[in-house]
Design a protein around this motif. Structure first.
Motif, PDB file in Angstrom:
ATOM      1  N   CYS A 106      57.910  -1.467  14.721  1.00  0.00           N
ATOM      2  CA  CYS A 106      58.616  -0.579  13.785  1.00  0.00           C
ATOM      3  C   CYS A 106      58.138  -0.808  12.356  1.00  0.00           C
ATOM      4  O   CYS A 106      57.918   0.148  11.602  1.00  0.00           O
ATOM      5  CB  CYS A 106      60.125  -0.781  13.877  1.00  0.00           C
ATOM      6  SG  CYS A 106      60.865  -0.095  15.363  1.00  0.00           S
ATOM      7  N   ILE A 109      54.555   0.664  12.005  1.00  0.00           N
ATOM      8  CA  ILE A 109      54.575   2.134  11.914  1.00  0.00           C
ATOM      9  C   ILE A 109      55.121   2.566  10.555  1.00  0.00           C
ATOM     10  O   ILE A 109      54.577   3.466   9.914  1.00  0.00           O
ATOM     11  CB  ILE A 109      55.398   2.744  13.064  1.00  0.00           C
ATOM     12  CG1 ILE A 109      54.718   2.494  14.405  1.00  0.00           C
ATOM     13  CG2 ILE A 109      55.592   4.249  12.849  1.00  0.00           C
ATOM     14  CD1 ILE A 109      55.567   2.856  15.617  1.00  0.00           C
ATOM     15  N   PHE A 110      56.198   1.916  10.106  1.00  0.00           N
ATOM     16  CA  PHE A 110      56.801   2.275   8.822  1.00  0.00           C
ATOM     17  C   PHE A 110      55.813   2.070   7.679  1.00  0.00           C
ATOM     18  O   PHE A 110      55.608   2.976   6.861  1.00  0.00           O
ATOM     19  CB  PHE A 110      58.069   1.448   8.583  1.00  0.00           C
ATOM     20  CG  PHE A 110      58.860   1.891   7.387  1.00  0.00           C
ATOM     21  CD1 PHE A 110      59.872   2.819   7.522  1.00  0.00           C
ATOM     22  CD2 PHE A 110      58.588   1.379   6.126  1.00  0.00           C
ATOM     23  CE1 PHE A 110      60.608   3.237   6.422  1.00  0.00           C
ATOM     24  CE2 PHE A 110      59.313   1.792   5.015  1.00  0.00           C
ATOM     25  CZ  PHE A 110      60.325   2.723   5.164  1.00  0.00           C
ATOM     26  N   SER A 113      52.827   4.430   7.747  1.00  0.00           N
ATOM     27  CA  SER A 113      53.185   5.836   7.551  1.00  0.00           C
ATOM     28  C   SER A 113      53.681   6.125   6.138  1.00  0.00           C
ATOM     29  O   SER A 113      53.756   7.286   5.744  1.00  0.00           O
ATOM     30  CB  SER A 113      54.278   6.243   8.536  1.00  0.00           C
ATOM     31  OG  SER A 113      53.854   6.077   9.847  1.00  0.00           O
ATOM     32  N   CYS A 147      61.638   4.903  12.480  1.00  0.00           N
ATOM     33  CA  CYS A 147      61.448   3.445  12.372  1.00  0.00           C
ATOM     34  C   CYS A 147      62.728   2.738  11.966  1.00  0.00           C
ATOM     35  O   CYS A 147      63.076   1.698  12.538  1.00  0.00           O
ATOM     36  CB  CYS A 147      60.348   3.140  11.359  1.00  0.00           C
ATOM     37  SG  CYS A 147      58.716   3.658  11.886  1.00  0.00           S
ATOM     38  N   ALA A 151      64.655   0.324  14.491  1.00  0.00           N
ATOM     39  CA  ALA A 151      64.716  -1.078  14.079  1.00  0.00           C
ATOM     40  C   ALA A 151      66.172  -1.540  13.955  1.00  0.00           C
ATOM     41  O   ALA A 151      66.511  -2.656  14.380  1.00  0.00           O
ATOM     42  CB  ALA A 151      63.987  -1.284  12.756  1.00  0.00           C
TER      43      ALA A 151
END
Length: 181
Positions: A106, A109-110, A113, A147, A151
């Protein structure tokens, strides 16, 4: 232990509310898609905005609903060992999985991104189609929401596992947990 259980319940409640709310998008999405098909093939009228709205709703449904799905154990899991494991071993597996797999993914990806979403907001990125939805920046923002909600649910799952291991919570058959008096 009470404050950890309260935090866990608050996160569960958030994802429960969000999940039940976005679930309505499935109905709206089906009606919209049906309307697009009828308009196109019966009346010969096309609507790019309506077609794009189906993509937006689909994205919202699955990305925003991911935390809800995790709350209800709906994600695919390799069940070779987990299914027959004791409650204590399940709690250990869940705690390990959240701390070493879910939360790092998470976070990855966060962070990867973030610039993608910020750049989209900087120009208020819209559809490539003239008559499309000019809010692509909002659609891309759903990645960050995904995310955060996933999370948070992972944290609630880790707290639940920790409290089970400490003996402060007792899981029941319906996968609900209750505080030990």
């Amino acid at each position: 232990m009470g404050s950890l259980a309260a935090l866990m319940r608050a996160i569960d409640g958030l994802n429960q509310t969000v999940g039940k709310t976005v679930a309505w998008l499935a109905v709206i999405m089906v009606v919209t898609q049906f309307s697009v098909v009828v308009m196109r093939y019966v009346f010969g009228i096309g609507s790019i905005m309506m077609q794009e709205s189906v993509v937006y709703m689909h994205s919202f449904l699955f990305m925003v609903g991911a935390g809800y799905t995790l709350l209800h154990n709906g994600h695919v899991r390799v069940d070779v060992f987990y299914r027959e494991a004791s409650i204590r071993n399940k709690a250990i597996i869940d705690l390990f999985g959240v701390v070493f797999l879910l939360l790092p993914v998470c976070l990855l990806i966060f962070t990867s991104s973030w610039d993608y979403v910020i750049d989209s907001w900087a120009i208020f990125e819209g559809s490539k189609e003239t008559s499309g939805i000019h809010a692509l920046f909002i659609l891309k923002s759903i990645i960050l929401v995904f995310c955060v909600l996933l999370a948070l649910q992972g944290i609630a799952m880790a707290l639940r596992s920790f409290l089970i291991l400490k003996g402060a919570l007792v899981p029941e058959e319906d996968h609900e947990v209750h505080e030990v008096p």
